[in-house]
Write an enzyme that holds these catalytic residues in place. Structure first.
Site, PDB file in Angstrom:
ATOM      1  N   GLU A  63       0.859  -1.191   0.000  1.00 50.90           N
ATOM      2  CA  GLU A  63       0.000   0.000   0.000  1.00 50.90           C
ATOM      3  C   GLU A  63       0.890   1.234   0.000  1.00 50.90           C
ATOM      4  OE1 GLU A  63      -3.442   0.155   2.562  1.00 50.90           O
ATOM      5  OE2 GLU A  63      -3.519   2.351   2.425  1.00 50.90           O
ATOM      6  N   GLU A  88       4.764   5.175   3.803  1.00 52.64           N
ATOM      7  CA  GLU A  88       4.248   6.518   4.116  1.00 52.64           C
ATOM      8  C   GLU A  88       5.399   7.409   4.578  1.00 52.64           C
ATOM      9  OE1 GLU A  88       1.111   8.228   3.708  1.00 52.64           O
ATOM     10  OE2 GLU A  88       2.734   9.630   4.065  1.00 52.64           O
ATOM     11  N   ASP A 115       9.975   7.687  -0.050  1.00 47.76           N
ATOM     12  CA  ASP A 115       9.347   7.641  -1.369  1.00 47.76           C
ATOM     13  C   ASP A 115       9.143   6.188  -1.837  1.00 47.76           C
ATOM     14  OD1 ASP A 115       8.782   7.857  -4.082  1.00 47.76           O
ATOM     15  OD2 ASP A 115      10.293   9.396  -4.439  1.00 47.76           O
ATOM     16  N   ASP A 137      -2.078  11.928  -3.584  1.00 47.57           N
ATOM     17  CA  ASP A 137      -2.184  13.392  -3.683  1.00 47.57           C
ATOM     18  C   ASP A 137      -2.662  13.744  -5.085  1.00 47.57           C
ATOM     19  OD1 ASP A 137      -1.337  13.899  -1.061  1.00 47.57           O
ATOM     20  OD2 ASP A 137       0.751  13.623  -1.646  1.00 47.57           O
ATOM     21  N   LYS A 141      -4.280  20.995 -10.104  1.00 44.14           N
ATOM     22  CA  LYS A 141      -3.941  22.038 -11.086  1.00 44.14           C
ATOM     23  C   LYS A 141      -3.148  21.441 -12.225  1.00 44.14           C
ATOM     24  CE  LYS A 141      -3.810  25.822  -7.824  1.00 44.14           C
ATOM     25  NZ  LYS A 141      -2.979  26.261  -6.736  1.00 44.14           N
ATOM     26  N   ASP A 173     -11.053  10.832  -5.458  1.00 48.33           N
ATOM     27  CA  ASP A 173     -12.271  11.640  -5.490  1.00 48.33           C
ATOM     28  C   ASP A 173     -12.122  12.764  -6.508  1.00 48.33           C
ATOM     29  OD1 ASP A 173     -10.185  12.582  -3.776  1.00 48.33           O
ATOM     30  OD2 ASP A 173     -11.516  14.174  -3.082  1.00 48.33           O
ATOM     31  N   THR A 211     -11.566   6.004   4.928  1.00 50.79           N
ATOM     32  CA  THR A 211     -10.417   6.667   5.563  1.00 50.79           C
ATOM     33  C   THR A 211     -10.859   8.092   5.893  1.00 50.79           C
ATOM     34  OG1 THR A 211      -9.528   7.582   3.490  1.00 50.79           O
ATOM     35  CG2 THR A 211      -8.776   5.381   4.107  1.00 50.79           C
ATOM     36  N   ARG A 212     -10.080   8.751   6.721  1.00 46.28           N
ATOM     37  CA  ARG A 212     -10.412  10.132   7.072  1.00 46.28           C
ATOM     38  C   ARG A 212     -10.442  11.013   5.841  1.00 46.28           C
ATOM     39  NH1 ARG A 212      -7.764  13.321  11.821  1.00 46.28           N
ATOM     40  NH2 ARG A 212      -6.474  13.913  10.069  1.00 46.28           N
ATOM     41  N   GLU A 214     -11.125  10.120   2.782  1.00 47.88           N
ATOM     42  CA  GLU A 214     -12.324   9.870   1.980  1.00 47.88           C
ATOM     43  C   GLU A 214     -13.553  10.510   2.616  1.00 47.88           C
ATOM     44  OE1 GLU A 214     -13.971   6.133  -0.266  1.00 47.88           O
ATOM     45  OE2 GLU A 214     -14.561   6.014   1.829  1.00 47.88           O
TER      46      GLU A 214
END
Ligand code: SAM
Length: 232
Positions: A63, A88, A115, A137, A141, A173, A211-212, A214
């Site tokens: 993940e 993470e 990374d 992320d 833009k 999203d 998840t928070r 989402e």
């Protein structure tokens, strides 16, 4: 002291490594947790990746960017016979996972705190059964789209480490990122989109704990998409 800095010190990581101050308890959990569970990329990866885990596992999944670790903990609990590598670089997220693992140890989780491209390049060919990239992320833009984790280079990394039939799951999203990913996977050619029917990309994955991140997206009126691609 509050440390907040944005950095671009590696190939695909553009985010924050630190947020608010980490208090003593999370800092201690982070230190002891990383000492036990962090993968050492200085040593070669074992040819059988399953050996990385203290649990008996017969498959390994990855993940990328697990955030607070809600999904990683949930999947590792649901699938005790699978090993999970969670990546993470944001240390407050890693500290959260380490606290959760302190309360509920799971022998089928290992982590990496930098990374994900570095970890991917360390992994042996065809060593993974799945890669989850959940709410990466979004870089909405247009001038930042090149920072998105999905692109031909990283899809080639995924294609190398996934077993044939292994799954790449992508949730977002942000419509422009969903379309971007569908297009990049089509162009790349190593992945088949597994949509069974036209509406099913809005169906959460089996056992999806949310998840928070989402929950905030839904509160703000955005509709998540959950894509699944199979490695040819
Ligand atoms: C928008 S958050 C989503 C977190 C989580 N997946 C969720 O759904 O709550 C994206 C996460 O990806 C991480 N990230 C960004 N670039 C990364 C990279 N190159 N390798 C690993 N993680 C990365 C960030 O630190 C951040 O925690």
């Amino acid at each position: 002291m509050t440390v907040e800095r944005r950095s671009r010190s590696t190939e695909a990581f553009f985010g924050r490594r630190r947020g608010k101050t980490i208090r003593a308890l999370p800092a201690a959990a982070l230190e002891t947790g990383l000492a036990r569970l962090k993968l050492d990329l200085g040593a070669p990866a074992p040819a059988r990746l399953e050996e990385l885990f203290s649990a008996e596992v017969s498959a390994v999944r990855l993940e990328i960017g697990f955030g607070g670790g809600e999904h990683l903990m949930s999947e590792a609990t649901r699938h005790p016979g699978t090993g999970f590598i969670g990546v993470e670089p944001f240390i407050n997220g890693m500290a959260k996972l380490m606290i959760a693992l302190g309360e509920r140890p799971l022998p089928n989780i290992r982590v990496y705190d930098d990374d994900a491209t570095r970890l991917l390049d360390w992994l042996p060919d065809t060593s993974l059964s799945g890669i989850d990239l959940l709410y990466p992320d979004p870089w909405p833009k247009k001038r930042h789209w090149k920072r998105r984790f999905v692109g031909q280079t990283n899809l080639s990394r995924f294609a190398r480490v996934l077993k044939p039939g292994g799954l790449f799951r992508f949730a977002s999203d942000i419509d422009s990122y969903v379309n971007w990913t569908l297009q990049h996977c089509r162009t790349h050619g190593a992945f088949d989109w597994q949509a069974a029917w036209s509406g099913d990309w809005h169906e959460p994955y089996d056992g999806w704990p949310s998840t928070r991140y989402e929950a905030k997206a839904i509160r703000e009126g955005r509709r998540p998409a959950y894509l699944t691609f199979g490695r040819r």
